[in-house]
Design an enzyme around this catalytic site. Sequence first.
Site, PDB file in Angstrom:
ATOM      1  N   LEU A 132      -0.261  86.096  33.846  1.00 18.95           N
ATOM      2  CA  LEU A 132      -1.449  86.721  33.254  1.00 18.95           C
ATOM      3  C   LEU A 132      -2.410  87.249  34.319  1.00 18.95           C
ATOM      4  O   LEU A 132      -2.581  86.649  35.366  1.00 18.95           O
ATOM      5  CB  LEU A 132      -2.178  85.714  32.357  1.00 18.95           C
ATOM      6  CG  LEU A 132      -1.354  85.127  31.210  1.00 18.95           C
ATOM      7  CD1 LEU A 132      -2.209  84.196  30.358  1.00 18.95           C
ATOM      8  CD2 LEU A 132      -0.733  86.221  30.336  1.00 18.95           C
ATOM      9  N   HIS A 133      -2.998  88.407  34.014  1.00 25.13           N
ATOM     10  CA  HIS A 133      -3.960  89.040  34.920  1.00 25.13           C
ATOM     11  C   HIS A 133      -5.101  89.619  34.082  1.00 25.13           C
ATOM     12  O   HIS A 133      -5.138  89.441  32.846  1.00 25.13           O
ATOM     13  CB  HIS A 133      -3.265  90.124  35.753  1.00 25.13           C
ATOM     14  CG  HIS A 133      -2.475  91.099  34.940  1.00 25.13           C
ATOM     15  ND1 HIS A 133      -3.052  91.930  34.015  1.00 25.13           N
ATOM     16  CD2 HIS A 133      -1.141  91.343  34.883  1.00 25.13           C
ATOM     17  CE1 HIS A 133      -2.119  92.667  33.446  1.00 25.13           C
ATOM     18  NE2 HIS A 133      -0.941  92.328  33.941  1.00 25.13           N
ATOM     19  N   HIS A 179      -4.303  91.299  30.684  1.00 22.21           N
ATOM     20  CA  HIS A 179      -4.077  90.361  29.576  1.00 22.21           C
ATOM     21  C   HIS A 179      -5.399  89.732  29.122  1.00 22.21           C
ATOM     22  O   HIS A 179      -5.646  89.577  27.929  1.00 22.21           O
ATOM     23  CB  HIS A 179      -3.141  89.230  30.010  1.00 22.21           C
ATOM     24  CG  HIS A 179      -1.781  89.674  30.451  1.00 22.21           C
ATOM     25  ND1 HIS A 179      -1.343  89.566  31.746  1.00 22.21           N
ATOM     26  CD2 HIS A 179      -0.750  90.235  29.775  1.00 22.21           C
ATOM     27  CE1 HIS A 179      -0.106  90.014  31.842  1.00 22.21           C
ATOM     28  NE2 HIS A 179       0.281  90.439  30.661  1.00 22.21           N
ATOM     29  N   GLN A 213      14.851  92.570  26.216  1.00 18.14           N
ATOM     30  CA  GLN A 213      14.260  93.860  26.591  1.00 18.14           C
ATOM     31  C   GLN A 213      14.545  94.229  28.045  1.00 18.14           C
ATOM     32  O   GLN A 213      14.055  95.238  28.540  1.00 18.14           O
ATOM     33  CB  GLN A 213      12.757  93.893  26.294  1.00 18.14           C
ATOM     34  CG  GLN A 213      11.910  93.007  27.180  1.00 18.14           C
ATOM     35  CD  GLN A 213      10.473  92.990  26.708  1.00 18.14           C
ATOM     36  OE1 GLN A 213      10.149  92.439  25.649  1.00 18.14           O
ATOM     37  NE2 GLN A 213       9.572  93.597  27.472  1.00 18.14           N
ATOM     38  N   LEU A 237      -3.344  97.139  36.486  1.00 18.83           N
ATOM     39  CA  LEU A 237      -2.917  95.747  36.666  1.00 18.83           C
ATOM     40  C   LEU A 237      -1.585  95.555  35.957  1.00 18.83           C
ATOM     41  O   LEU A 237      -1.380  96.062  34.857  1.00 18.83           O
ATOM     42  CB  LEU A 237      -3.947  94.781  36.068  1.00 18.83           C
ATOM     43  CG  LEU A 237      -5.353  94.762  36.648  1.00 18.83           C
ATOM     44  CD1 LEU A 237      -6.130  93.567  36.084  1.00 18.83           C
ATOM     45  CD2 LEU A 237      -5.346  94.687  38.154  1.00 18.83           C
ATOM     46  N   SER A 264       1.932  92.534  35.927  1.00 18.76           N
ATOM     47  CA  SER A 264       2.566  91.340  36.499  1.00 18.76           C
ATOM     48  C   SER A 264       3.524  91.742  37.610  1.00 18.76           C
ATOM     49  O   SER A 264       3.745  91.003  38.565  1.00 18.76           O
ATOM     50  CB  SER A 264       3.324  90.582  35.410  1.00 18.76           C
ATOM     51  OG  SER A 264       2.484  90.384  34.298  1.00 18.76           O
TER      52      SER A 264
HETATM   53  P1  AMP Z   1       3.277  92.138  29.469  1.00 22.77           P
HETATM   54  O1  AMP Z   1       2.997  90.703  29.787  1.00 22.77           O
HETATM   55  O2  AMP Z   1       3.429  92.996  30.670  1.00 22.77           O
HETATM   56  O3  AMP Z   1       4.389  92.293  28.452  1.00 22.77           O
HETATM   57  O4  AMP Z   1       1.965  92.688  28.743  1.00 22.77           O
HETATM   58  C1  AMP Z   1       1.422  92.061  27.622  1.00 22.77           C
HETATM   59  C2  AMP Z   1       0.364  92.939  27.022  1.00 22.77           C
HETATM   60  O5  AMP Z   1      -0.672  93.178  27.982  1.00 22.77           O
HETATM   61  C3  AMP Z   1       0.901  94.330  26.630  1.00 22.77           C
HETATM   62  O6  AMP Z   1       0.301  94.727  25.410  1.00 22.77           O
HETATM   63  C4  AMP Z   1       0.446  95.200  27.767  1.00 22.77           C
HETATM   64  O7  AMP Z   1       0.274  96.558  27.404  1.00 22.77           O
HETATM   65  C5  AMP Z   1      -0.886  94.562  28.102  1.00 22.77           C
HETATM   66  N1  AMP Z   1      -1.274  94.913  29.475  1.00 22.77           N
HETATM   67  C6  AMP Z   1      -0.526  94.752  30.598  1.00 22.77           C
HETATM   68  N2  AMP Z   1      -1.179  95.258  31.665  1.00 22.77           N
HETATM   69  C7  AMP Z   1      -2.361  95.742  31.206  1.00 22.77           C
HETATM   70  C8  AMP Z   1      -3.476  96.391  31.813  1.00 22.77           C
HETATM   71  N3  AMP Z   1      -3.505  96.648  33.113  1.00 22.77           N
HETATM   72  N4  AMP Z   1      -4.513  96.765  31.036  1.00 22.77           N
HETATM   73  C9  AMP Z   1      -4.493  96.500  29.695  1.00 22.77           C
HETATM   74  N5  AMP Z   1      -3.471  95.899  29.064  1.00 22.77           N
HETATM   75  C10 AMP Z   1      -2.418  95.514  29.798  1.00 22.77           C
END
Ligand code: AMP
Length: 281
Positions: free
Chosen positions: A33-34, A37, A61, A184, A186
């Site tokens: 998480l960043h 998230h 996926q 941002l 992961s």
């Molecule tokens: P992930 O863990 O990469 O599958 O992302 C989980 C959710 O966080 C998804 O809906 C992503 O679009 C969202 N997300 C990831 N990075 C960002 C970011 N930099 N800004 C806003 N939402 C993000």
Amino acid sequence: MKIIHKIPEMQKITKKLHSANKTIGLVPTMGALHGGHISLIQRARKENDCVIVSIFVNPTQFGPNEDYLRYPRPFNKDVRMCKKYGVNYVFAPTPKEMYDINHLSYVTVEKLSNILCGEFRQGHFRGVTTVVTKLFNITQPDRAYFGEKDYQQLMIIQKMVNDLNFPVKIIPCPTIRENDGLALSSRNLCLSKNERIRAGKIYRILLRVKKLFHEKKLLSADKIVNYIKNEIRRVPGLRIQYVKICNSKTLDEIKGKLYSPARILIAVWDGKTRLIDNIEI
Ligand code: AMP
């Protein structure tokens, strides 16, 4: 805050919450998480009685040669972050819990899943829509929060929810960026120091081209795409996978004269890490 690993336990909790008339906001994530998230979690916290964050690196996926095993999994740190931002439940199933050995059912959004990232990541969006369907069925959210950072994913999920009448409202959230503009992600954790520096150039090129468009110095979609490609090629170590301009609502590719609403979508390899970004123009 509770950590739930089993599907029936999560379902029991969400059933109870609904019978107590509590609204549920779901933030689906793959962990690590960043700030991106966190922005989704904060929005969910504001709009719902109960916030569930799912942390699941979804194997379906990832393609056979993709980074499923390399994907970062700092679970304890993620749990601490969730606690800090007022999450009520972390749902963290194992792959075995989510995909029984006899799993045969998948959800596909046709057409939209085969363009842009889908052209290069066969089966990726089928994996996304399948896992999101499962998460919706398990957590029964009133609202689910998705980032515009993954714009195609957001459009595909919105389409799936409309087409299949899922009783959930999809809330799009803006992309959160580092100071130099890098979105941002992961996957940024996988970048070396040099890769990280050049990654910041991608968004700056997109901003420059947007400015040129609004100053009427670059007007056609083809010219804008070529400009971006040339600029990226000038950065040693970056390799373009695609650059496209699409209708922001339908994701239809725009060629020739640009019209609104339009979005530039881009995927670039930086060393062994694939980065995506997009900007409304
Ligand atoms: P992930 O863990 O990469 O599958 O992302 C989980 C959710 O966080 C998804 O809906 C992503 O679009 C969202 N997300 C990831 N990075 C960002 C970011 N930099 N800004 C806003 N939402 C993000």
